[in-house]
Design an enzyme around this catalytic site. Sequence first.
Site, PDB file in Angstrom:
ATOM      1  CD  GLN A  94      -2.896  -1.218   0.228  1.00 32.54           C
ATOM      2  OE1 GLN A  94      -3.400  -0.096  -0.041  1.00 32.54           O
ATOM      3  NE2 GLN A  94      -3.111  -2.280  -0.126  1.00 32.54           N
ATOM      4  CG  HIS A  95       3.796   3.862   2.355  1.00 34.60           C
ATOM      5  ND1 HIS A  95       5.067   4.075   2.373  1.00 34.60           N
ATOM      6  CD2 HIS A  95       3.237   4.817   2.882  1.00 34.60           C
ATOM      7  CE1 HIS A  95       5.417   5.273   2.720  1.00 34.60           C
ATOM      8  NE2 HIS A  95       4.141   5.770   3.096  1.00 34.60           N
ATOM      9  CG  PHE A  96       3.181   5.455  -1.834  1.00 35.66           C
ATOM     10  CD1 PHE A  96       2.113   5.868  -1.177  1.00 35.66           C
ATOM     11  CD2 PHE A  96       4.731   5.783  -1.549  1.00 35.66           C
ATOM     12  CE1 PHE A  96       2.488   6.967  -0.043  1.00 35.66           C
ATOM     13  CE2 PHE A  96       4.698   6.826  -0.511  1.00 35.66           C
ATOM     14  CZ  PHE A  96       3.728   7.394   0.084  1.00 35.66           C
TER      15      PHE A  96
END
Lengths: 133, 164
Positions: free
Chosen positions: B33-35
């Site tokens: 998710q990051h990123f």
Amino acid sequence: MASHEDVLRKVSSTLVEALNIDEDEIKPASTLAGDLGAESIDFLDIVFRLEREFGIKIPREELFPEVAQTSDIELLRDGKYTAKGLAELKKSLPFANFDDFEKNPEAALFGNLFTVDMIARFVQDKLVRSGKA
Amino acid sequence: MRWIWIDRFVEFESGKRAKAVKNLSAAEDHYAQHFPGYPVMPATLILEGLAQTGGILAGEANAFREKVVLGKINKARFSREFLAGETLEYEVELVHMRPEGATVVGKVLVEGEVAAEAEIFFAHLDQSRSKQAFGESNFVFTGEMKHLLDQARRAGATNHGTVV
């Protein structure tokens, strides 16, 4: 000898560091909690920094007297300090200005006694007593 | 998810300084998710690792009697991004200890270069909030932390002759 102005300046820069605020936001009469946004954890941080900055020891009781949170109803009743409680507070915090607080000694307003000037006077007294000023 | 953001202590000097390492792995969930498409270690997790290193240093100084909790991070400065495959070194120094808490300053190094710095303030829960009851057991230094503490002890014994 450190003048009151010198101590006040150094206290202000300590507060700038601890609270991440601008120097020009700080005035001698600013209250730490109300005006400068200090939270309870910040008070501890400020005490730590003052100790390091000035090379002094600040026992907890000297700035956070137990009478402030007392459960003794002779001292604090219905959220307000009694005359006796107020007298105890004055004794515990000799550098605080009680003029306003005396008119409405609500426990919730206790934090307003902690102004920049009050801290500076407290520190200066410590320095004098320890022979550093 | 296991909430341990350091892999191993490599140096430990009781009440003074500690050094831990953290290997960043692409298998860590947060990279998804990051990123998306650009995996970077979140700065908050870097700080968590630094705080765990410093928190154990502060806790050990009082034989883990205090519940050491992260109070505030006053300053944190990052000079680069952190990528999977890198090894981080967390170096912390105890600069102030009082009954109510402790302050540490820490650095994150990658290949010997300072990549981040922070000042971290810890509070001792029972001392700083005396009116609040938290029970007898020390929930901060338990479970997963114990393994790291054993490592810290070994690192201390090996590097500085400090048995904690």
